[in-house]
Scaffold this active site. Structure first.
Site, PDB file in Angstrom:
ATOM      1  N   LYS A 113       0.821  -1.215   0.000  1.00 11.43           N
ATOM      2  CA  LYS A 113       0.000   0.000   0.000  1.00 11.43           C
ATOM      3  C   LYS A 113       0.857   1.268   0.000  1.00 11.43           C
ATOM      4  CE  LYS A 113      -3.817  -2.330   2.394  1.00 11.43           C
ATOM      5  NZ  LYS A 113      -4.012  -3.133   1.218  1.00 11.43           N
ATOM      6  N   CYS A 114       1.910   1.232  -0.791  1.00  9.60           N
ATOM      7  CA  CYS A 114       2.888   2.314  -0.833  1.00  9.60           C
ATOM      8  C   CYS A 114       2.834   2.991  -2.199  1.00  9.60           C
ATOM      9  CB  CYS A 114       4.275   1.691  -0.580  1.00  9.60           C
ATOM     10  SG  CYS A 114       5.660   2.812  -0.746  1.00  9.60           S
ATOM     11  N   GLY A 115       3.229   4.247  -2.250  1.00 12.22           N
ATOM     12  CA  GLY A 115       3.314   4.942  -3.531  1.00 12.22           C
ATOM     13  C   GLY A 115       4.277   4.266  -4.501  1.00 12.22           C
TER      14      GLY A 115
END
Length: 158
Positions: free
Chosen positions: A34-36
Site C-alpha cells: 500500500k505504498c506509492g
C-alpha cells in the site's frame, strides 16, 4: 559471517537458506502493498522475467515499518502480489528492516552498504544488489525504479 550463512523466513513457516542462491546475482528489496512505490513490483517482475535464466534472483521482504503500508498477513500479501502484479519471484515472510528486531539479512545488507543518510533504511522499496560472490555491490533508494538497474544487473550477470 557472510550473506550465504543467513536464512530468510518463509511466509508459511520454515526458512530458505541464502546459501542456496550462491553464484546468483541477487536483488533484495523491502516491499509493501500500500505504498506509492508499490507499482515497482511491475518493474521488478519484468527484471526477473528478463534475467532469471541468466542467474538473477529477486527476493522480496514485505515490511510494515514505514507508514504501516504492509498491514496484511502472508496470504493477503501473496494474493495481492500475484493478482495485481503477477509476481513470480520469491516473497519472504514479513520482516522488520530497522531497529532491534531487524532481520539479520537486513542488518548484514545495511552494514555492507550504508545509505546516503546512514545505514537505516528510510522507506519501502530500498534495493540491495548482491554480486555472484555474495558481496553487496550497491544500494538503491526507493525512488530508483527497477529498470534503472538493468545496466548494473547485466554487468553483474556477465
Amino acid at each position: 559471517m557472510g550473506l550465504y550463512d543467513l536464512s530468510a523466513k518463509l511466509p508459511g513457516g520454515g526458512t530458505q537458506s541464502l546459501g542456496d542462491y550462491q553464484g546468483k546475482v541477487l536483488l533484495i528489496v523491502n516491499t509493501a502493498s500500500k505504498c506509492g512505490f508499490t507499482p515497482q513490483y511491475e518493474g521488478l517482475e519484468e527484471l526477473y522475467r528478463d534475467y532469471k535464466d541468466r542467474g538473477l534472483e529477486i527476493l522480496a521482504f514485505p515490511c510494515n515499518q514505514f507508514g504501516a503500508q504492509e498491514p496484511g498477513d502472508a496470504a493477503e500479501i501473496a494474493n495481492f502480489c500475484s493478482l495485481t502484479y503477477d509476481v513470480s519471484f520469491p516473497l519472504m515472510a514479513k520482516v522488520d528492516v530497522n531497529g532491534s528486531d531487524a532481520d539479520p539479512i537486513f542488518k548484514h545488507l545495511k552494514k555492507e552498504q550504508t545509505g546516503l543518510l546512514g545505514s537505516g533504511i528510510k522507506w519501502n522499496f530500498t534495493k540491495f544488489l548482491v554480486g555472484r560472490d555474495g558481496k553487496v555491490v550497491s544500494r538503491h533508494a526507493p525512488t530508483t525504479k527497477p529498470e534503472a538497474l538493468r545496466k548494473e544487473i547485466e554487468e553483474l550477470l556477465g
